[in-house]
Design a protein around this motif. Structure first.
Motif, short mmCIF file in Angstrom:
data_model
loop_
_atom_site.label_atom_id
_atom_site.label_comp_id
_atom_site.label_asym_id
_atom_site.label_seq_id
_atom_site.Cartn_x
_atom_site.Cartn_y
_atom_site.Cartn_z
N ALA A 253 -6.57 14.42 7.15
CA ALA A 253 -6.27 15.71 7.78
C ALA A 253 -6.61 15.67 9.27
O ALA A 253 -5.83 16.16 10.10
N LEU A 254 -7.74 15.09 9.63
CA LEU A 254 -8.12 14.96 11.03
C LEU A 254 -7.06 14.17 11.80
O LEU A 254 -6.65 14.54 12.90
N ARG A 255 -6.64 13.07 11.22
CA ARG A 255 -5.62 12.21 11.85
C ARG A 255 -4.32 12.96 12.06
O ARG A 255 -3.74 12.93 13.16
N ASP A 256 -3.84 13.63 11.04
CA ASP A 256 -2.53 14.29 11.10
C ASP A 256 -2.53 15.47 12.07
O ASP A 256 -1.57 15.67 12.83
N VAL A 257 -3.58 16.28 12.04
CA VAL A 257 -3.65 17.43 12.95
C VAL A 257 -3.78 16.96 14.39
O VAL A 257 -3.12 17.48 15.30
N CYS A 258 -4.61 15.98 14.61
CA CYS A 258 -4.81 15.44 15.95
C CYS A 258 -3.51 14.87 16.52
O CYS A 258 -3.22 15.01 17.71
N ALA A 259 -2.72 14.23 15.67
CA ALA A 259 -1.47 13.60 16.11
C ALA A 259 -0.47 14.61 16.66
O ALA A 259 0.43 14.24 17.43
N LYS A 260 -0.63 15.88 16.32
CA LYS A 260 0.30 16.91 16.80
C LYS A 260 -0.09 17.45 18.17
O LYS A 260 0.65 18.23 18.76
N ASP A 261 -1.25 17.05 18.68
CA ASP A 261 -1.75 17.52 19.97
C ASP A 261 -1.72 16.34 20.94
O ASP A 261 -2.41 15.34 20.74
N LYS A 262 -0.95 16.44 22.02
CA LYS A 262 -0.78 15.31 22.94
C LYS A 262 -2.06 14.94 23.68
O LYS A 262 -2.14 13.85 24.26
N ARG A 263 -3.05 15.81 23.66
CA ARG A 263 -4.31 15.50 24.32
C ARG A 263 -5.43 15.27 23.32
O ARG A 263 -6.61 15.44 23.62
N ARG A 265 -7.07 12.44 20.50
CA ARG A 265 -7.10 11.03 20.11
C ARG A 265 -8.07 10.85 18.95
O ARG A 265 -9.26 11.16 19.05
N TYR A 266 -7.57 10.33 17.83
CA TYR A 266 -8.36 10.06 16.63
C TYR A 266 -8.84 8.60 16.67
O TYR A 266 -8.16 7.74 17.23
N ASP A 267 -9.98 8.34 16.09
CA ASP A 267 -10.56 7.00 16.21
C ASP A 267 -9.95 5.96 15.28
O ASP A 267 -10.40 4.82 15.23
N GLY A 268 -8.90 6.35 14.56
CA GLY A 268 -8.23 5.39 13.69
C GLY A 268 -9.03 5.03 12.45
O GLY A 268 -8.76 4.03 11.79
N GLY A 269 -10.05 5.82 12.13
CA GLY A 269 -10.88 5.55 10.96
C GLY A 269 -12.00 4.55 11.22
O GLY A 269 -12.62 4.04 10.29
N GLU A 270 -12.29 4.30 12.49
CA GLU A 270 -13.26 3.26 12.81
C GLU A 270 -14.68 3.61 12.37
O GLU A 270 -15.40 2.76 11.85
N VAL A 271 -15.10 4.84 12.58
CA VAL A 271 -16.45 5.22 12.15
C VAL A 271 -16.55 5.17 10.63
O VAL A 271 -17.57 4.74 10.06
N PHE A 272 -15.51 5.60 9.94
CA PHE A 272 -15.50 5.53 8.48
C PHE A 272 -15.70 4.10 8.01
O PHE A 272 -16.33 3.85 6.97
#
Length: 312
Positions: A253-263, A265-272
């Motif tokens: 959900a974090l990835r998908d919502v973030c992808a809709k905002d041009k400003r 950036r999601y960490d790509g799951g790196e912390v996970f």
């Protein structure tokens, strides 16, 4: 995570070229009146156009923001990193002033004195916060118009007394969307760096062997995952798997919502994906990041914020 929780380029250039050509043609037709020959006019316009550099679009993502606000939960508050059952924001991975941690803000601002760093950073995270608390935190952050806002939240939505009380994924997503709207209302150009939620099951696996950690876990820290930490029964495994799957869904959900905002950036799951070692976990609860662990989070964030491209 305390108690139930732990928180375009051809367009403009082409338009000028066409305009220059049309202008040259008009001047050629009126050369007698202006005292210029058509060849002189064409030559002048051509040389001017060649000398004028084409404008470059301003990149949406600024890799060197000069102010940072943080929102989230106990991880960003530095809970249990300096003392038992206490916040320690000076070691926060996002905005901390501790030189040993070298927070994201510290690295972005090139190691300024603590006083200057404090003027450029704000930490609105709260121990125990869940995603539903994020909109209010974002509204507070927006008042300072920071150039970058960090987000690390969601562990507390999965860390509940029981799996039945975990936040539904749809509610989690809606709260995150509302958070970004609150930020955009007050700080429309602020960038957002979103950290994935840590793998709680991996933290359980890393800490279950420590006698002190097991005793602290009995106080109710993330019971949905850490409860009955030595129980290897099928039922206990299924419970932990439910928590794991919910965290995976939160990160989606974090990835998908973030992808809709041009400003954003999601960490790509790196912390996970981080495999926290013993020295990267709090010596008091073996669950929250220690100072060393906070430094690891800061390292990941700095690399992703300053990268030319977002994480895959």
């Amino acid at each position: 995570m305390r108690g139930e929780s732990l928180r375009s380029r051809g367009g403009p250039g082409r338009a000028r070229t066409v305009f220059a050509a049309v202008t040259a043609a008009v001047l050629a037709g009126t050369g007698v009146l202006t005292g210029c020959t058509s060849s002189d006019s064409a030559s002048s316009d051509s040389s001017t156009e060649a000398a004028r550099p084409s404008p470059r679009p301003t990149p949406v993502w600024d890799r060197s923001p000069s102010s940072v606000a943080a929102v989230g939960d106990s991880i960003t508050r530095g809970f249990d990193a300096c003392g038992v059952l206490a916040d320690c924001p000076e070691v926060s991975w996002a905005t901390g002033t501790d030189r040993a941690v070298r927070s994201l803000a510290y690295r972005l601002l090139d190691g300024p004195p603590a006083e200057l760093l404090a003027e450029k950073t704000w930490n609105f995270s709260e121990t125990g916060a869940r995603m539903a608390d994020l909109p209010a935190q974002m509204a507070r952050a927006a008042q300072h118009e920071p150039e970058l806002v960090t987000v690390l939240a969601g562990a507390n939505d999965a860390c509940r007394n029981s799996t039945e009380r975990m936040t539904p994924v749809d509610s989690f997503r809606s709260s995150f969307e509302a958070s970004l709207r609150r930020l955009r209302a007050g700080a429309p150009k602020a960038q957002v760096y979103v950290s994935s939620v840590p793998d709680l099951k991996r933290l359980w696996s890393a800490g279950r062997g420590n006698p002190l950690g097991r005793q602290v876990w009995k106080l109710g820290i993330c019971a949905s995952m850490l409860g009955d930490s030595q129980d290897d029964s099928k039922a206990a495994g299924a419970r932990r798997d439910l928590v794991y799957e919910r965290v995976v869904a939160y990160n989606g959900a974090l990835r998908d919502v973030c992808a809709k905002d041009k400003r954003c950036r999601y960490d790509g799951g790196e912390v996970f994906a981080v495999r926290f070692s013993g020295k990267q976990l709090s010596p008091w609860d073996w669950f929250h990041p220690s100072k060393n662990g906070q430094g690891r989070l800061a390292e990941i964030a700095y690399r992703n914020v300053t990268a030319a491209r977002p994480p895959a």
